[in-house]
Design an enzyme around this catalytic site. Structure first.
Site, PDB file in Angstrom:
ATOM      1  N   ASP A 328       0.836  -1.189   0.000  1.00  0.00           N
ATOM      2  CA  ASP A 328       0.000   0.000   0.000  1.00  0.00           C
ATOM      3  C   ASP A 328       0.882   1.254   0.000  1.00  0.00           C
ATOM      4  O   ASP A 328       1.885   1.318   0.731  1.00  0.00           O
ATOM      5  CB  ASP A 328      -0.881  -0.018   1.253  1.00  0.00           C
ATOM      6  CG  ASP A 328      -1.805   1.172   1.339  1.00  0.00           C
ATOM      7  OD1 ASP A 328      -2.717   1.269   0.514  1.00  0.00           O
ATOM      8  OD2 ASP A 328      -1.603   2.000   2.246  1.00  0.00           O
ATOM      9  N   GLU A 359       1.472   0.120  -4.982  1.00  0.00           N
ATOM     10  CA  GLU A 359       0.991   1.397  -5.485  1.00  0.00           C
ATOM     11  C   GLU A 359       2.191   2.345  -5.582  1.00  0.00           C
ATOM     12  O   GLU A 359       2.749   2.722  -4.552  1.00  0.00           O
ATOM     13  CB  GLU A 359      -0.037   1.998  -4.526  1.00  0.00           C
ATOM     14  CG  GLU A 359      -1.322   1.220  -4.413  1.00  0.00           C
ATOM     15  CD  GLU A 359      -2.281   1.870  -3.431  1.00  0.00           C
ATOM     16  OE1 GLU A 359      -3.409   2.184  -3.836  1.00  0.00           O
ATOM     17  OE2 GLU A 359      -1.905   2.090  -2.263  1.00  0.00           O
TER      18      GLU A 359
END
Length: 657
Positions: A328, A359
């Site tokens: 994340d 990400e």
């Protein structure tokens, strides 16, 4: 860099003096003894407190002794399996209570740590559990544990709905496949599970109406208790989490763990209580950095922060048999840390046996440590080729801007995107955008994920604005079938599955999943978030379309190729007019391929697109109506035709010209 009362000055000097690379932090065992060890170089005194259970009174306490490199140690002459503990830590004359940041077990809601006999948590046969072999392609299915089986129509017993145990339930009586049977039938290869470490935003003792995605880390190395049948017993959550992973492996599916090392649930974490001000970034004025938009940023780039993260990843891979990790807000971590994790996983399990992707962005700026690079999209070429990033370029080109519901993309009617769609085909290898991947192995292609609108909702909101003039609308609007939305959904999937790179889809995308227009459902009701399994039956045609694309993709080496030269397989890119593009793919692979060449055409326009037929003997492999098929091409005077709002794939039989 000044810190509280001058205790931490230069981070580099502090790390040089106190960095500890041992793998024995937490609890270990030797010769019938239990050994407690923590890293707390600023502490003046530390006391271990023991409990019989997760809620009762302390029954014993012991002073710890300072050890090397800022560690503290205590060895007790008994094996304390099943006992709970915490620490009282004195810093600057003040005492705080904290759980163990390195704990592998905890009490309900995680405020106490647990001494665990990990072998006693192994399900039967777990020592023989192995991940399924990697196939020609990796196709990732993003799933939330509670979403998966909360629906009463899921076929899962009530006591297991929304929990780890739901993954262990097999279909029976010939009913339409749901839950694990649906995943198997769909043909995906990897299940990406939203965070299932212990997180702080749900009361584990509370009722079942609570919901959160789980991006709120509390105990990084312990499974979340709200997914267990008994959150009060620290052993149950561990055993049932392992049962879930074992069941997925037995059903031919690898497991990706969504990990959140960029921030913690709050700054008042076990890490900060153990070593004040070390684990978090601060701005020049002393305020907490907030590049995560969650209140704090973990200070990746510092020696013990990086050790903690790398050790945690290796722990989940070894102890729980996790097959990969999705990071994340990876842009808040460093290139150096990510490459280290890739290297250590490769050393432990073999090259690229464990998948890594993340990400490549952050919510805002964050002060990085000197000498480090942020693992952002523009730095992709510094990352190991074995670390992939989400392609938001592909996502937004296909369906429109992720944050603005009215903005359209290629499949839902935005003009002028033909060239960008062709750039997506080869994983943005042409340098047309603001990053340069080493190869398409660094690209994760997708059109929807848990964040933002589901694909169905985005298409519906952008293509039928007239339905939403009055926001007080009936829920049925989101469940109705709209032929143009179904066509756009199929075309988005068709394009995504014919681009080079890895493939990723949100759970339920294959049957038009809706969250009733909720674009940020991180703490919305379980009913908003859950998969509605009746939709899989009602939209069987869409499910079958995805199923066919998945099966077909695995047979196409020209698209599965992840090498640095894969982009060279794509030739003959052409723009035929508004919304219409085509290209050829060299599909040869050691002479074993059924089709040596592919011709692929995307037609997002409102009229049929007729183009000259390429030379050779061709068959239709996929079109608007059917995927993974074998149909003859109609003779149209040397032309072939793609219907409006559709994709067309032809395969040339190997050996023909």
């Amino acid at each position: 860099m000044k810190k509280r009362n001058g205790q931490i000055g230069s981070i580099r000097e502090f790390d040089k003096k106190y960095s500890y690379d041992g793998k024995d932090l937490g609890v270990s065992f030797a010769g019938g003894h239990t050994i407690f060890k923590v890293w707390s170089p600023l502490a003046e005194r530390i006391e271990l407190r023991l409990y019989q259970d997760g809620q009762g009174e302390q029954y014993e306490s012991h002073e710890m002794a300072a050890d090397r490199n800022g560690t503290w140690k205590l060895e007790l002459p008994e094996v304390l399996y099943g006992k709970y503990y915490d620490y009282r830590v004195w810093n600057n004359g003040e005492a705080v209570l904290t759980a163990d940041p390195y704990a592998v077990g905890c009490s309900c809601n995680g405020s106490r740590s647990m001494v665990v006999d990990l072998r006693a948590t192994d399900p039967e046969g777990f020592d023989r559990d192995r991940a399924p072999a990697l196939g020609a392609e990796s196709i990732i299915y993003e799933l939330h544990i509670k979403d998966f089986s909360y629906d009463k129509e899921s076929g899962i017993p009530d006591e297991f709905r929304g929990r780890y145990k739901a993954f262990t339930v097999k279909g029976e009586d010939g009913r339409e496949p749901v839950c694990i049977e649906h995943l198997k039938a769909l043909g995906i290869t990897h299940v990406h599970l939203l965070p299932f470490y212990d997180y702080g935003s749900v009361d584990e003792a509370g009722d079942d109406s609570q919901f959160n995605w789980g991006y709120d880390p509390l105990n990084y190395n312990v499974p979340e208790g709200s997914y267990a049948t008994d959150p009060e017993d620290g052993y149950v959550r561990i055993r049932e989490c392992k049962e879930m992973i074992q069941a997925l492996h037995e059903n031919g599916l690898r497991v990706i763990m969504d990990v959140v090392y960029n921030h913690t649930y709050s700054e008042d974490s076990w890490l900060n209580r153990m070593v004040p001000d070390y684990y978090y970034r601060r701005e020049a004025d002393g305020t907490l950095a907030n590049g995560s938009a969650c209140g704090n940023d973990v200070a990746a780039g510092r020696a013990m922060v990086d050790n903690y993260i790398a050790d945690s990843v290796l722990y989940w891979a070894k102890e729980y048999h996790v097959d990969g990790f999705r990071f994340d807000l990876m842009g808040l971590l460093t290139v150096e840390l990510m490459n280290r994790i890739r290297r250590e996983l490769d050393e432990a399990f073999g090259p690229n046996e464990k998948m890594i992707y993340g990400e490549p962005w952050r919510a805002d700026e964050s002060p990085m440590e000197k000498g480090t690079r942020a693992a952002l999209k523009e730095n992709t070429h510094y990352l190991s080729e074995g670390i992939s990033v989400f392609s938001d370029n592909t996502r937004d080109v296909l369906k429109g801007h992720v944050f603005y519901e009215e903005e359209k993309g290629f499949v839902n009617g935005e003009p002028g995107l033909e060239e960008k769609v062709l750039n997506a085909v080869t994983g943005w290898q042409d340098g047309a955008e603001d990053f340069q991947p080493v190869s398409c192995a660094q690209i994760i292609n997708y059109v929807s994920a848990h964040d933002n609108f589901t694909l169905w909702d985005k298409l519906l909101l952008s293509m039928h604005k007239e339905l939403f003039v009055n926001r007080a609308i009936e829920e049925t609007v989101f469940y109705n079938n709209y032929e143009d939305v179904l066509e756009a959904n199929k075309l988005a999937a068709f394009i995504c599955f014919t681009c080079q790179g890895y493939l990723f889809l949100q759970a339920g995308e294959e049957f038009g999943r809706t969250k009733l227009g909720d674009d940020n459902s991180f703490m919305s009701s379980p009913e908003i978030n859950m998969l509605r399994w009746k939709q899989a039956e009602e939209r069987k045609d869409l499910v079958d379309y995805y199923k066919g694309l998945i099966a077909l993709r695995k047979k196409l080496p020209g698209l599965c190729d992840k090498s640095a030269s894969a982009a060279d397989r794509v030739t003959g890119k052409q723009i035929h007019g508004p919304g219409a593009v085509s290209f050829l793919v060299d599909n040869r692979d050691k002479g074993n391929e059924e089709w040596d060449r592919l011709f692929i055409l995307y037609n997002a326009g409102d009229a049929s697109c007729r183009v000259p037929a390429p030379e050779g003997e061709w068959v239709i492999l996929a079109d608007k109506k059917e995927t993974n098929c074998r149909r003859a091409v109609k003779n149209m005077d040397g032309m072939i035709e793609a219907e409006p709002h559709s994709g067309l794939m032809l395969g040339r039989k190997a050996g023909t010209r």
